[in-house]
Design a protein around this motif. Structure first.
Motif, PDB file in Angstrom:
ATOM      1  N   ARG A   1      50.522  40.599  33.873  1.00 18.11           N
ATOM      2  CA  ARG A   1      49.706  39.858  34.044  1.00 18.11           C
ATOM      3  C   ARG A   1      48.614  40.546  35.128  1.00 18.11           C
ATOM      4  O   ARG A   1      49.063  41.100  35.951  1.00 18.11           O
ATOM      5  N   PRO A   2      47.430  40.386  35.266  1.00 18.83           N
ATOM      6  CA  PRO A   2      46.462  40.730  36.170  1.00 18.83           C
ATOM      7  C   PRO A   2      47.031  40.316  37.591  1.00 18.83           C
ATOM      8  O   PRO A   2      47.148  38.925  37.594  1.00 18.83           O
ATOM      9  N   VAL A   3      46.749  40.898  38.689  1.00 15.07           N
ATOM     10  CA  VAL A   3      47.091  40.279  40.048  1.00 15.07           C
ATOM     11  C   VAL A   3      45.940  39.368  40.311  1.00 15.07           C
ATOM     12  O   VAL A   3      44.675  39.813  40.183  1.00 15.07           O
ATOM     13  N   THR A   4      46.142  38.258  40.584  1.00  8.46           N
ATOM     14  CA  THR A   4      45.347  37.219  41.230  1.00  8.46           C
ATOM     15  C   THR A   4      45.127  36.970  42.739  1.00  8.46           C
ATOM     16  O   THR A   4      44.194  36.185  43.129  1.00  8.46           O
ATOM     17  N   ASP A   5      46.316  37.248  43.346  1.00  3.81           N
ATOM     18  CA  ASP A   5      46.022  37.166  44.619  1.00  3.81           C
ATOM     19  C   ASP A   5      45.418  38.302  45.391  1.00  3.81           C
ATOM     20  O   ASP A   5      45.230  39.343  44.924  1.00  3.81           O
ATOM     21  N   THR A   6      44.965  37.879  46.584  1.00  2.80           N
ATOM     22  CA  THR A   6      44.178  38.745  47.428  1.00  2.80           C
ATOM     23  C   THR A   6      45.055  39.800  47.946  1.00  2.80           C
ATOM     24  O   THR A   6      46.259  39.404  48.715  1.00  2.80           O
TER      25      THR A   6
ATOM     26  N   ARG B   1      41.508  44.534  43.039  1.00  2.00           N
ATOM     27  CA  ARG B   1      42.594  44.276  41.964  1.00  2.00           C
ATOM     28  C   ARG B   1      42.450  44.748  40.602  1.00  2.00           C
ATOM     29  O   ARG B   1      43.442  44.427  39.524  1.00  2.00           O
ATOM     30  N   GLU B   2      41.222  45.151  40.216  1.00  4.07           N
ATOM     31  CA  GLU B   2      40.964  45.717  38.850  1.00  4.07           C
ATOM     32  C   GLU B   2      41.964  46.208  38.172  1.00  4.07           C
ATOM     33  O   GLU B   2      42.249  45.797  36.911  1.00  4.07           O
TER      34      GLU B   2
ATOM     35  N   ARG C   1      48.582  44.967  38.144  1.00  7.69           N
ATOM     36  CA  ARG C   1      48.943  44.102  37.498  1.00  7.69           C
ATOM     37  C   ARG C   1      50.581  43.795  37.820  1.00  7.69           C
ATOM     38  O   ARG C   1      51.005  44.528  38.738  1.00  7.69           O
TER      39      ARG C   1
ATOM     40  N   GLU D   1      49.889  43.463  28.063  1.00 11.71           N
ATOM     41  CA  GLU D   1      48.873  42.476  28.922  1.00 11.71           C
ATOM     42  C   GLU D   1      49.287  40.836  28.214  1.00 11.71           C
ATOM     43  O   GLU D   1      49.521  40.609  26.986  1.00 11.71           O
TER      44      GLU D   1
ATOM     45  N   ASP E   1      47.676  33.869  30.354  1.00 12.12           N
ATOM     46  CA  ASP E   1      47.939  33.383  31.548  1.00 12.12           C
ATOM     47  C   ASP E   1      49.013  32.227  31.501  1.00 12.12           C
ATOM     48  O   ASP E   1      49.616  31.732  32.391  1.00 12.12           O
TER      49      ASP E   1
END
Length: 88
Positions: free
Chosen positions: A26-31, A47-48, A51, A84, A87
Motif C-alpha cells: 500500500r502507499p505510505v501515508t505517514d510523513t 512519498r510518491e 510503498r 497494490e 486501503d
C-alpha cells in the motif's frame, strides 16, 4: 491488516502468474523525514514512490514458515512481484 477475501484472491491470482513471491503493498501515508548524521531533520521525503508491505504470498514449496517478518525476508531474497492493495 485484515486479510479479506478480495485481498487473498488478488494475491492468489498474482502468485499464479508470478515466477516467485508476491508482496502486497500500500502507499505510505505517514510523513517521512530525512535526518542527517547528527539527528537533525533536513527535509520531508516525497512519498510518491514509497510503498509499505502488508501481505506476503510465497510459492508452494518455499521453505519459509513463521511470522510476517520471516516470510517478508524470504520474499525479498529474490525479486518479488508487488501488488497494490486497496486501503480497506
Amino acid at each position: 491488516m485484515h486479510l479479506t477475501d478480495a485481498v487473498a484472491e488478488r494475491l492468489r491470482v498474482a502468485l499464479a502468474d508470478a515466477a516467485g513471491p508476491v508482496v502486497g503493498v500500500r502507499p505510505v501515508t505517514d510523513t517521512v523525514k530525512q535526518v542527517d548524521a547528527d539527528g537533525f531533520v533536513r527535509g520531508t521525503v516525497d512519498r510518491e514512490g514509497l510503498r509499505t508491505p502488508v501481505a506476503v504470498a510465497l510459492p508452494a514449496g518455499t521453505p519459509a514458515a513463521g511470522d510476517f517478518d520471516t516470510c517478508l525476508r524470504e520474499a525479498l531474497s529474490s525479486t518479488p512481484v508487488l501488488v497494490e492493495l486497496p486501503d480497506s
